[in-house]
Design a protein around this motif. Structure first.
Motif, short mmCIF file in Angstrom:
data_model
loop_
_atom_site.label_atom_id
_atom_site.label_comp_id
_atom_site.label_asym_id
_atom_site.label_seq_id
_atom_site.Cartn_x
_atom_site.Cartn_y
_atom_site.Cartn_z
N LEU A 17 8.67 -17.26 -30.90
CA LEU A 17 9.43 -16.62 -29.84
C LEU A 17 10.89 -17.06 -29.88
N ARG A 18 11.11 -18.38 -30.11
CA ARG A 18 12.49 -18.87 -30.17
C ARG A 18 13.23 -18.30 -31.38
N HIS A 19 12.49 -18.15 -32.52
CA HIS A 19 13.11 -17.59 -33.73
C HIS A 19 13.52 -16.13 -33.50
N TRP A 20 12.63 -15.34 -32.87
CA TRP A 20 12.95 -13.94 -32.58
C TRP A 20 14.11 -13.83 -31.61
N ALA A 21 14.12 -14.72 -30.60
CA ALA A 21 15.18 -14.68 -29.61
C ALA A 21 16.53 -15.04 -30.22
N SER A 22 16.50 -16.04 -31.16
CA SER A 22 17.76 -16.44 -31.76
C SER A 22 18.37 -15.31 -32.58
N GLY A 23 17.48 -14.50 -33.25
CA GLY A 23 18.01 -13.37 -34.01
C GLY A 23 18.52 -12.28 -33.11
N SER A 24 17.83 -12.03 -32.02
CA SER A 24 18.25 -10.95 -31.13
C SER A 24 19.45 -11.35 -30.28
N ASP A 25 19.70 -12.63 -30.15
CA ASP A 25 20.84 -13.08 -29.36
C ASP A 25 22.16 -12.94 -30.09
N LEU A 26 22.13 -12.67 -31.39
CA LEU A 26 23.36 -12.48 -32.14
C LEU A 26 24.09 -11.25 -31.60
N ASN A 27 25.33 -11.42 -31.29
CA ASN A 27 26.13 -10.31 -30.77
C ASN A 27 27.37 -10.16 -31.65
N CYS A 28 27.15 -9.64 -32.86
CA CYS A 28 28.25 -9.51 -33.83
C CYS A 28 29.15 -8.34 -33.46
N THR A 29 30.43 -8.50 -33.72
CA THR A 29 31.41 -7.44 -33.46
C THR A 29 31.34 -6.40 -34.57
N PRO A 30 32.00 -5.23 -34.39
CA PRO A 30 32.00 -4.20 -35.45
C PRO A 30 32.59 -4.71 -36.77
N GLN A 31 33.41 -5.75 -36.72
CA GLN A 31 34.00 -6.30 -37.93
C GLN A 31 33.22 -7.50 -38.46
N GLU A 32 31.99 -7.65 -37.98
CA GLU A 32 31.10 -8.71 -38.44
C GLU A 32 29.75 -8.11 -38.81
N TYR A 33 28.93 -8.90 -39.50
CA TYR A 33 27.56 -8.48 -39.83
C TYR A 33 26.64 -9.70 -39.77
N PRO A 34 25.39 -9.51 -39.36
CA PRO A 34 24.46 -10.65 -39.24
C PRO A 34 23.96 -11.09 -40.61
N HIS A 35 23.94 -12.40 -40.80
CA HIS A 35 23.43 -12.94 -42.05
C HIS A 35 22.86 -14.33 -41.80
N GLU A 36 21.55 -14.48 -42.00
CA GLU A 36 20.85 -15.75 -41.85
C GLU A 36 21.17 -16.43 -40.52
#
Length: 234
Positions: free
Chosen positions: A15-34
């Motif tokens: 649950l904490r792993h899923w939440a940590s991924g969903s909590d990422l709030n990247c801007t349009p000039q960013e992308y999620p990675h690891e």
């Protein structure tokens, strides 16, 4: 079967792993990675390596004849399009690292679509039609039938309908009728024998400019076109 406390522990970790991924709030000039937001590379650049905990994204210039028009996470730029001369295309703009090359059709042709992949021949309006709108790089000629009082006796992709030439039959001028046809400086009249004589010889203005003694100022007893059969049967 796993003890209940161990199941709860595993469930909490997931649950904490899923939440940590969903909590990422990247801007349009960013992308999620690891689990972190990495900066995208600006137009004209591509990603060389993704960001880490200790450094930001590394970018590099697009190679020759390639481009990247937006902020990207891609490691490859897009090749410029090729304008095939055999397909009727010429290069309108060679492009750069931020923009694709642009093509245009060769003279006498227009693009069949907005991306100008192929070309079509420009239409020439037929005799009896005039050009209402000239062709451009993305659209064909627009032809319209010549209205009463106008004419076109040629095939053209640029010429509009022309107004009838006003005839001045000698010795008395009269307006054209609907059966009279004029092409350029010559008129074929529906009445009388004034056929295919230059309008300039019948124009009162031309007669005035010719001055005394000119063909247009001769007396009524001698018609300027009589020797050529211009007034037979009048």
């Amino acid at each position: 079967m796993l003890p209940g406390c161990l199941v709860c522990l595993l469930g909490g970790c997931l649950l904490r792993h899923w939440a940590s991924g969903s909590d990422l709030n990247c801007t349009p000039q960013e992308y999620p990675h690891e689990g972190r937001c990495c900066h995208r590379c600006a137009p004209g650049l591509k990603v060389r390596s993704d960001c880490t905990a200790s450094r930001n994204t590394e970018c590099e210039q697009c190679e020759e004849r390639h481009f990247q028009s937006s902020w990207t996470k891609e490691r490859h730029c897009t090749p410029h399009r090729s304008c095939d001369h055999n397909a009727g295309l010429d290069t309108r703009s060679p492009g750069d690292t931020k923009h694709n090359a642009e093509c245009q059709c060769q003279q006498g042709m227009y693009c069949s679509s907005r991306d100008c992949q192929t070309c079509l021949n420009i239409t020439a309006c037929r005799p009896g039609e005039g050009v209402a709108w000239k062709a451009d790089n993305f659209s064909d000629t627009v032809c319209v039938p010549c209205e009463h009082g106008t004419f076109s006796n040629i095939s053209s992709s640029s010429e509009p309908c022309r107004p009838w030439t006003r005839a001045w039959p000698w010795p008395q001028p009269r307006p054209l009728s609907s059966a009279d046809l004029c092409y350029g400086h010559y008129c074929s009249l529906s009445r009388g024998a004034h056929s295919l004589l230059p309008v300039s010889e019948r124009s009162p203005a031309a007669q005035t400019e010719a001055g005394p003694g000119a063909a247009g100022s001769r007396g009524a007893g001698t018609a300027p076109g009589a020797s050529r059969g211009g007034v037979r049967g009048a």
